[in-house]
Design an enzyme around this catalytic site. Structure first.
Site, short mmCIF file in Angstrom:
data_model
loop_
_atom_site.label_atom_id
_atom_site.label_comp_id
_atom_site.label_asym_id
_atom_site.label_seq_id
_atom_site.Cartn_x
_atom_site.Cartn_y
_atom_site.Cartn_z
N GLU A 114 0.84 -1.21 0.00
CA GLU A 114 0.00 0.00 0.00
C GLU A 114 0.87 1.25 0.00
OE1 GLU A 114 -2.29 -1.72 3.35
OE2 GLU A 114 -4.04 -1.03 2.24
N GLU A 134 -4.11 -9.20 3.80
CA GLU A 134 -4.78 -8.80 5.04
C GLU A 134 -5.95 -9.69 5.44
OE1 GLU A 134 -3.61 -6.75 2.81
OE2 GLU A 134 -2.81 -4.93 3.72
C1 LIG Z 1 -2.96 -1.78 7.23
C2 LIG Z 1 -2.49 -2.91 6.45
O1 LIG Z 1 -3.33 -3.06 5.34
C3 LIG Z 1 -2.49 -4.11 7.29
C4 LIG Z 1 -1.30 -4.95 7.08
O2 LIG Z 1 -0.35 -4.62 6.41
S1 LIG Z 1 -1.33 -6.41 7.90
C5 LIG Z 1 0.16 -7.21 7.43
C6 LIG Z 1 0.13 -7.72 6.04
N1 LIG Z 1 1.30 -8.47 5.81
C7 LIG Z 1 1.33 -9.80 5.96
O3 LIG Z 1 0.34 -10.42 6.25
C8 LIG Z 1 2.65 -10.46 5.75
C9 LIG Z 1 3.01 -11.25 6.97
N2 LIG Z 1 4.32 -11.82 6.90
C10 LIG Z 1 4.63 -12.85 6.10
O4 LIG Z 1 3.84 -13.35 5.35
C11 LIG Z 1 6.01 -13.38 6.21
O5 LIG Z 1 6.50 -13.06 7.50
C12 LIG Z 1 7.01 -12.81 5.16
C13 LIG Z 1 6.61 -13.36 3.79
C14 LIG Z 1 6.97 -11.30 5.18
C15 LIG Z 1 8.43 -13.25 5.52
O6 LIG Z 1 8.46 -14.65 5.64
P1 LIG Z 1 9.74 -15.39 6.27
O7 LIG Z 1 10.95 -14.84 5.65
O8 LIG Z 1 9.45 -16.85 6.21
O9 LIG Z 1 9.82 -14.91 7.78
P2 LIG Z 1 8.80 -15.17 8.98
O10 LIG Z 1 9.37 -16.20 9.88
O11 LIG Z 1 7.41 -15.35 8.52
O12 LIG Z 1 8.86 -13.73 9.67
C16 LIG Z 1 10.05 -13.27 10.30
C17 LIG Z 1 9.66 -12.50 11.53
O13 LIG Z 1 8.98 -11.32 11.14
C18 LIG Z 1 7.74 -11.21 11.80
N3 LIG Z 1 6.80 -10.55 10.88
C19 LIG Z 1 6.61 -10.82 9.58
N4 LIG Z 1 5.70 -9.98 9.06
C20 LIG Z 1 5.31 -9.17 10.07
C21 LIG Z 1 4.40 -8.08 10.16
N5 LIG Z 1 3.71 -7.64 9.12
N6 LIG Z 1 4.25 -7.50 11.37
C22 LIG Z 1 4.96 -7.91 12.43
N7 LIG Z 1 5.83 -8.94 12.40
C23 LIG Z 1 6.01 -9.55 11.23
C24 LIG Z 1 7.35 -12.66 12.09
O14 LIG Z 1 6.43 -12.72 13.16
C25 LIG Z 1 8.70 -13.26 12.45
O15 LIG Z 1 8.99 -12.89 13.77
P3 LIG Z 1 9.85 -13.87 14.71
O16 LIG Z 1 11.17 -14.03 14.04
O17 LIG Z 1 9.89 -13.15 16.00
O18 LIG Z 1 9.07 -15.16 14.77
#
Ligand SMILES: C[C@H](O)CC(=O)SCCNC(=O)CCNC(=O)[C@H](O)C(C)(C)COP(=O)(O)OP(=O)(O)OC[C@H]1O[C@@H](n2cnc3c(N)ncnc32)[C@H](O)[C@@H]1OP(=O)(O)O
Length: 723
Positions: A114, A134
């Site tokens: 975004e 999301e």
């Molecule tokens: C307002 C907005 O519209 C709302 C949003 O943006 S909501 C968030 C949307 N984003 C997501 O859903 C993506 C979520 N993250 C992921 O899918 C995966 O973490 C990733 C593809 C970015 C990376 O994957 P990968 O490299 O395998 O690492 P992964 O183990 O999942 O994450 C590493 C660390 O980052 C953290 N992390 C990843 N994305 C995060 C996020 N968006 N917020 C907070 N922590 C996050 C994980 O909890 C993990 O923490 P830890 O080491 O303490 O366990």
């Protein structure tokens, strides 16, 4: 580790590079966005700045808004967490007097994408992951995504991306119009600088996404697309509010314009952030990540050893599925069977698995070919001399498994991991005839193994930490979520869930209609009910394991003659088209009324109806009488330390048993229902219907002390741990 920060560097070319640094994924929260605003304001004021580039340090643009913030919003009751950030994206960046280009390395997800879409152009590295996931967190894109994405790539694809939460690669993004140019990671910043300067010099268009209408299409077309999406969402996500809410925000923007759509997005987001669905899904997100932290395995400085060649013993349903998962991830597989007929069957099953993936467009045809080239069928142990791991996947027969383990101990190199895919048998018994107990581990896959995402890694007291770490790594390579559990009958998942099938059978034998049970379980959120599941799994599994649970957990299991009677009647479930349901190609399974007399016969034999009369239970009770015994057994699993933490069982229940993720997994759900209510219900049923429902000690203690079931155990009771 340095603190999260936003920095700005102005080059001689007049481009200000604004960099986000918040490892590991550059998640963004209000302080980060406030930092971006501060730098933007400064850059806009400075005469030496002509244009801006927004960049994520460390190879990733941003993994999205900080998901931890949503939990905090629920704790404080302040649901306005997204209001200030959206103001920054729309007013500071979108309306900026100097153009901004997003330089996307690695990934831009959720709020990260975004932020990139609020910029005036986007340059990405090859294969960057772009998506708005999301909805998997029970919310909707809340930083303008519902308005920006349709305006950049058109309504149908934008809706598909948001509703499926699936990401695309930058190459597809380029063809759709989301990405303006692809550049190697070495060139990313240079190309982005040039784009920004070109926009500033009006050599390239200065596009404010929210002002665009060219991709939205006509009003009537948009209405049709939205209506179709609504119908589809009703089918695939009937119990989740965020799908329709996301479409509401998109529709508002189509009808009343992007700024009205943004307001709708904000209103809807405020409500969803506080919802139970979001709470449960955010719990599952963090719970899934917690599974990769295993005390005394992942925190003692060990490095995973490479596992390049794996032998799979047994080409049946499980063996062929496991082999498929491995070859799909470029691991060389030797498939061993006892004769060429079975071997050919196994290889054919693997080919079928691959064909299925290709026809469902989940795998490219050339990748399927490549995968098959990693497979070799064998009838002896010659090829085992240089394998790094063996996974035994033969039928649940103790002496057969024992002799296989004694053979492979001799045939394999001394470093080789000796894994079994048993779903129930004690690993110490399987390895009894070897002196390699430290290399023996359970690799329990769920059927179909090339599709189901869970891998239960079972360790005994003797399994070495290195072996566990190696198998966890293999699990991740083949795209499974590995959960490390202790050794007992059924391990964590089948152990916790044996009362699910048995509870359904008990209810049936007390007079409840099986098709009603299936309907109610589907309504609760599982993809199919316990009787249809039994049809699909085949009755062989039920026959193989029924005695095992009966003898391991005497006094709290239920067994009947029903499966024997079904088999005697020529029914084998889905495999021969006849079980509780009738299965015909091309049509939905239909309840088979001709099964009812067989059920009646089994009821007579079981004779468990109180007073000989069918019990009368409400719909709510039916669901509870099936899941509360599962919660009860899960409590024992926790009490005995079979899982490291309660949330591991939540993840396992979602990924292994298809428990609805939006209920947060079995124990999270139980805590929302309340330990006290579950305890009292089970106690009442145990008095009415017998020991199958008798509450466990752990449940009773937690209920009477008012402690949530998932709260960590106090140190005094930790001694029971099998991990
Ligand atoms: C307002 C907005 O519209 C709302 C949003 O943006 S909501 C968030 C949307 N984003 C997501 O859903 C993506 C979520 N993250 C992921 O899918 C995966 O973490 C990733 C593809 C970015 C990376 O994957 P990968 O490299 O395998 O690492 P992964 O183990 O999942 O994450 C590493 C660390 O980052 C953290 N992390 C990843 N994305 C995060 C996020 N968006 N917020 C907070 N922590 C996050 C994980 O909890 C993990 O923490 P830890 O080491 O303490 O366990």
């Amino acid at each position: 580790m340095a603190k999260p920060a936003v920095t700005m560097e102005v080059g001689n070319d007049g481009v200000a590079i604004i960099s986000i640094y918040n490892p590991p994924v550059n998640s963004i929260s209000y302080p980060i966005l406030a930092g971006i605003k501060e730098k933007f304001d400064e850059a806009v004021k400075r005469d030496d700045v002509k244009a801006l580039v927004v960049f994520g340090k460390g190879g990733k643009f941003s993994g999205g808004f900080d998901i931890n913030v949503f939990g905090k919003a629920r704790q404080t009751g302040d649901n306005s967490v997204l209001l200030k950030p959206i103001d920054i994206l729309v007013n500071t960046i979108g309306d900026s007097k100097k153009p901004a280009v997003a330089a996307i390395g690695g990934l831009a997800l959720g709020g990260g994408l975004e932020l990139a879409m609020a910029c005036h152009a986007r340059v990405a590295v090859p294969k960057a992951q772009l998506g708005l996931p999301e909805l998997t967190l029970g919310i909707i894109p809340g930083l303008g995504g519902t308005q920006h994405l349709p305006r950049l790539i058109g309504l149908p694809k934008a809706i598909e991306m948001m509703l499926s939460s699936k990401s695309i690669l930058s190459e597809e993004g380029k063809s759709l119009g989301l990405i303006d140019e692809i550049a190697t990671s070495n060139e990313l910043l240079n190309v982005s600088r040039l784009w920004a300067l070109d926009i500033a010099a009006r050599c390239k268009p200065w596009l404010h996404t929210l002002h665009r209408t060219d991709k939205i299409g006509s009003f009537s077309e948009a209405r049709k697309v939205l209506e179709m999406a609504r119908q589809q969402a009703k089918k695939v996500a009937p119990n989740m509010p965020q799908h329709q809410a996301c479409l509401d925000a998109i529709e508002d923007g189509v009808i009343h314009g992007a700024y009205s759509g943004l307001l709708k997005e904000a209103t809807v987001s405020k409500e969803l952030v506080m919802s139970d669905t979001s709470k449960a899904l955010v719990h599952i997100f963090f719970a899934q990540r917690a599974t990769s932290k295993v005390p005394n395995v992942t925190d003692i400085g060990l490095k995973p050893r490479p596992v390049k060649k794996v032998a799979v013993i047994g080409g049946g349903l499980m063996g062929s599925g496991i082999a498929t998962a491995l070859i799909l991830s470029n691991t060389y597989v030797v498939l061993k069977e006892i004769n060429s007929e079975y071997l050919q069957k196994g290889i054919k099953a693997i080919e079928e698995n691959l064909r299925g993936l290709v026809s469902r467009k989940k795998l490219a045809a050339d990748k399927a070919e490549k995968a098959l080239s990693m497979l070799k069928g064998v009838l002896d142990y010659v090829e085992f001399k240089d394998v790094d791991m063996v996974i035994e996947a033969v039928i649940e027969n103790i002496s057969l498994k024992q002799s296989i383990f004694s053979d492979i101990e001799k045939a394999c190199p001394p470093h080789c991991i000796l894994a079994t895919n048993t779903s129930t048998i004690d690993l110490n018994v399987i390895g009894e005839r070897t002196s390699s107990q430290d290399r023996i581990v359970g690799a329990h896959f769920f059927s179909p193994a090339h599709v189901m995402p869970l891998l239960e890694i079972v360790r005994t007291e003797k399994t070495s930490a290195q072996v566990i770490l190696d198998l966890m790594t293999v699990g991740k390579i083949i795209k499974k979520v590995p959960i490390v559990v202790g050794n007992c009958t059924g391990f964590a998942v089948n152990r916790a869930f044996f009362p699910y099938g048995q509870g359904a059978h008990y209810l049936l034998h007390m007079g409840v209609d099986p098709f009603r049970i299936d309907r109610l379980i589907c309504k609760f959120g599982l993809p199919m009910g316990p009787f249809q599941l039994q049809d699909v799994a085949g009755y062989g599994v039920a026959v193989a394991v029924r005695k095992i649970y009966g003898s391991a957990f005497p006094g709290r299991t239920f067994d009947s003659s029903l499966v024997d009677l079904l088999i005697k009647n020529g029914r084998q479930g889905k495999s021969n088209g006849k079980g509780y349901y009738v299965y015909e190609k091309g049509s939905k399974p239909q309840p088979d009324p001709s099964v009812l007399p067989i059920i009646e016969e089994s009821r007579k034999l079981a004779n468990v109806m109180p007073g000989g009369k069918p019990i009368s239970v409400s719909d709510k009770e039916v669901v509870e009488m099936i899941f509360f015994p599962v919660v009860n057994e899960s409590c024992r699993v926790l009490d005995e330390g079979i899982v490291i933490r309660a949330s591991d069982l939540d993840v396992a229940s979602v990924l292994g048993m298809s428990f609805p993720s939006y209920r947060g997994g079995i124990l999270f759900w139980a805590d929302t229902v309340g330990a006290d209510y579950i305890y009292k219900s089970l106690k009442k049923w145990s008095e009415l219907y017998g020991n199958f429902y008798k509450p466990s000690e752990y449940l009773e203690q937690r209920a009477t002390r008012g402690i949530p079931l998932s709260a960590p155990k106090s140190t005094d009771s930790g001694s029971k741990s099998r991990l």
